[in-house]
Design a protein around this motif. Structure first.
Motif, short mmCIF file in Angstrom:
data_model
loop_
_atom_site.label_atom_id
_atom_site.label_comp_id
_atom_site.label_asym_id
_atom_site.label_seq_id
_atom_site.Cartn_x
_atom_site.Cartn_y
_atom_site.Cartn_z
N GLU A 77 0.83 -1.21 0.00
CA GLU A 77 0.00 0.00 0.00
C GLU A 77 0.86 1.26 0.00
O GLU A 77 1.91 1.31 0.64
N ASN A 78 0.40 2.29 -0.71
CA ASN A 78 1.15 3.55 -0.82
C ASN A 78 1.23 4.32 0.49
O ASN A 78 2.21 4.98 0.75
N ASN A 79 0.21 4.26 1.31
CA ASN A 79 0.18 5.05 2.53
C ASN A 79 0.57 4.24 3.76
O ASN A 79 0.11 4.51 4.86
N PHE A 80 1.44 3.28 3.58
CA PHE A 80 1.85 2.40 4.67
C PHE A 80 2.52 3.18 5.81
O PHE A 80 2.24 2.94 6.99
N ALA A 81 3.36 4.14 5.48
CA ALA A 81 4.06 4.90 6.51
C ALA A 81 3.08 5.67 7.39
O ALA A 81 3.20 5.66 8.62
N SER A 82 2.11 6.31 6.80
CA SER A 82 1.14 7.06 7.60
C SER A 82 0.26 6.13 8.42
O SER A 82 -0.12 6.46 9.55
N ARG A 83 -0.06 4.95 7.90
CA ARG A 83 -0.85 3.99 8.68
C ARG A 83 -0.06 3.46 9.86
O ARG A 83 -0.62 3.19 10.92
N LEU A 84 1.25 3.30 9.71
CA LEU A 84 2.09 2.87 10.83
C LEU A 84 2.08 3.92 11.94
O LEU A 84 1.98 3.58 13.12
N ILE A 85 2.19 5.18 11.57
CA ILE A 85 2.15 6.26 12.56
C ILE A 85 0.80 6.28 13.27
O ILE A 85 0.73 6.40 14.50
N GLU A 86 -0.27 6.13 12.50
CA GLU A 86 -1.61 6.11 13.10
C GLU A 86 -1.79 4.92 14.04
O GLU A 86 -2.52 5.01 15.03
N ALA A 87 -1.11 3.80 13.74
CA ALA A 87 -1.23 2.60 14.57
C ALA A 87 -0.37 2.67 15.84
O ALA A 87 -0.47 1.80 16.70
N GLY A 88 0.49 3.69 15.93
CA GLY A 88 1.27 3.85 17.16
C GLY A 88 2.77 3.84 17.00
O GLY A 88 3.50 3.90 18.00
N ALA A 89 3.29 3.80 15.78
CA ALA A 89 4.74 3.84 15.59
C ALA A 89 5.26 5.22 15.99
O ALA A 89 4.63 6.24 15.73
N VAL A 90 6.40 5.24 16.64
CA VAL A 90 7.01 6.49 17.06
C VAL A 90 7.69 7.17 15.87
O VAL A 90 7.64 8.38 15.72
N LEU A 91 8.32 6.36 15.01
CA LEU A 91 9.07 6.88 13.87
C LEU A 91 9.06 5.84 12.77
O LEU A 91 9.15 4.64 13.04
N VAL A 92 8.96 6.28 11.53
CA VAL A 92 9.01 5.41 10.37
C VAL A 92 10.02 5.99 9.39
O VAL A 92 9.91 7.16 9.01
N LEU A 93 11.01 5.19 9.00
CA LEU A 93 12.06 5.64 8.11
C LEU A 93 12.24 4.64 6.98
O LEU A 93 11.73 3.52 7.02
N ASP A 94 13.01 5.02 5.98
CA ASP A 94 13.32 4.11 4.88
C ASP A 94 14.14 2.94 5.41
O ASP A 94 14.99 3.10 6.28
N HIS A 95 13.90 1.75 4.88
CA HIS A 95 14.54 0.55 5.41
C HIS A 95 16.05 0.52 5.17
O HIS A 95 16.76 -0.24 5.81
N ALA A 96 16.56 1.35 4.28
CA ALA A 96 18.00 1.38 4.03
C ALA A 96 18.78 1.74 5.30
O ALA A 96 19.93 1.35 5.46
N LEU A 97 18.14 2.44 6.21
CA LEU A 97 18.80 2.81 7.46
C LEU A 97 18.90 1.64 8.44
O LEU A 97 19.55 1.75 9.47
N ALA A 98 18.27 0.53 8.13
CA ALA A 98 18.29 -0.62 9.03
C ALA A 98 19.55 -1.47 8.87
O ALA A 98 19.74 -2.42 9.63
N ALA A 99 20.39 -1.16 7.94
CA ALA A 99 21.57 -1.97 7.68
C ALA A 99 22.41 -2.20 8.93
O ALA A 99 22.83 -3.31 9.21
N GLY A 100 22.64 -1.18 9.72
CA GLY A 100 23.43 -1.32 10.94
C GLY A 100 22.68 -1.94 12.09
O GLY A 100 23.28 -2.45 13.02
N CYS A 101 21.36 -1.94 12.01
CA CYS A 101 20.55 -2.46 13.12
C CYS A 101 20.29 -3.95 13.00
O CYS A 101 20.07 -4.62 14.00
N THR A 102 20.28 -4.49 11.79
CA THR A 102 19.91 -5.88 11.60
C THR A 102 21.08 -6.83 11.80
O THR A 102 20.89 -8.02 11.91
N GLU A 103 22.29 -6.31 11.84
CA GLU A 103 23.44 -7.19 12.06
C GLU A 103 23.45 -7.68 13.49
O GLU A 103 23.13 -6.96 14.42
N GLY A 104 23.81 -8.90 13.68
CA GLY A 104 23.96 -9.44 15.01
C GLY A 104 22.68 -9.93 15.65
O GLY A 104 22.59 -9.96 16.85
N ASN A 105 21.68 -10.30 14.84
CA ASN A 105 20.43 -10.84 15.41
C ASN A 105 20.68 -12.13 16.13
O ASN A 105 21.45 -12.93 15.80
#
Length: 105
Positions: A77-105
């Motif tokens: 869906e095109n408005n996924f980011a705004s629906r995440l915010i409405e559902a209670g997400a504090v922040l929504v960013l592009d997934h490219a920024l997750a590169a450093g966060c996903t290492e070491g699971n």
């Protein structure tokens, strides 16, 4: 004040311009676009809250991160980011920024 001092740029103005350019570049990179997004819930919430936010927004959990309050989610869906915010997400960013966060699971 000598004439050579008048020709020097104000250091504070140069620093402000540099910081503004850095913030503008980050905003362009971090702007949530596409089908995959990095979702941040309240860091004090339990992991089920993040999964519930993604589900309430009509998305699916793609990848968890080493932080329980961050995850990569997907929706066509095109408005996924705004629906995440409405559902209670504090922040929504592009997934490219997750590169450093996903290492070491």
């Amino acid at each position: 004040m000598s004439q050579s001092d008048e020709n020097k740029p104000d250091f504070r103005l140069v620093l402000f311009g540099f910081c503004f350019c850095l913030m503008a570049m980050f905003a362009v990179i971090a702007y949530p676009r596409g089908e995959f997004l990095l979702v941040m819930a309240n860091p004090e919430s339990d992991p089920a809250t993040l999964v519930a936010i993604i589900g309430d927004a009509g998305g699916t959990l793609v990848s968890s991160t080493r932080f329980e309050w961050l995850a990569v989610a997907h929706s066509n869906e095109n408005n996924f980011a705004s629906r995440l915010i409405e559902a209670g997400a504090v922040l929504v960013l592009d997934h490219a920024l997750a590169a450093g966060c996903t290492e070491g699971n």
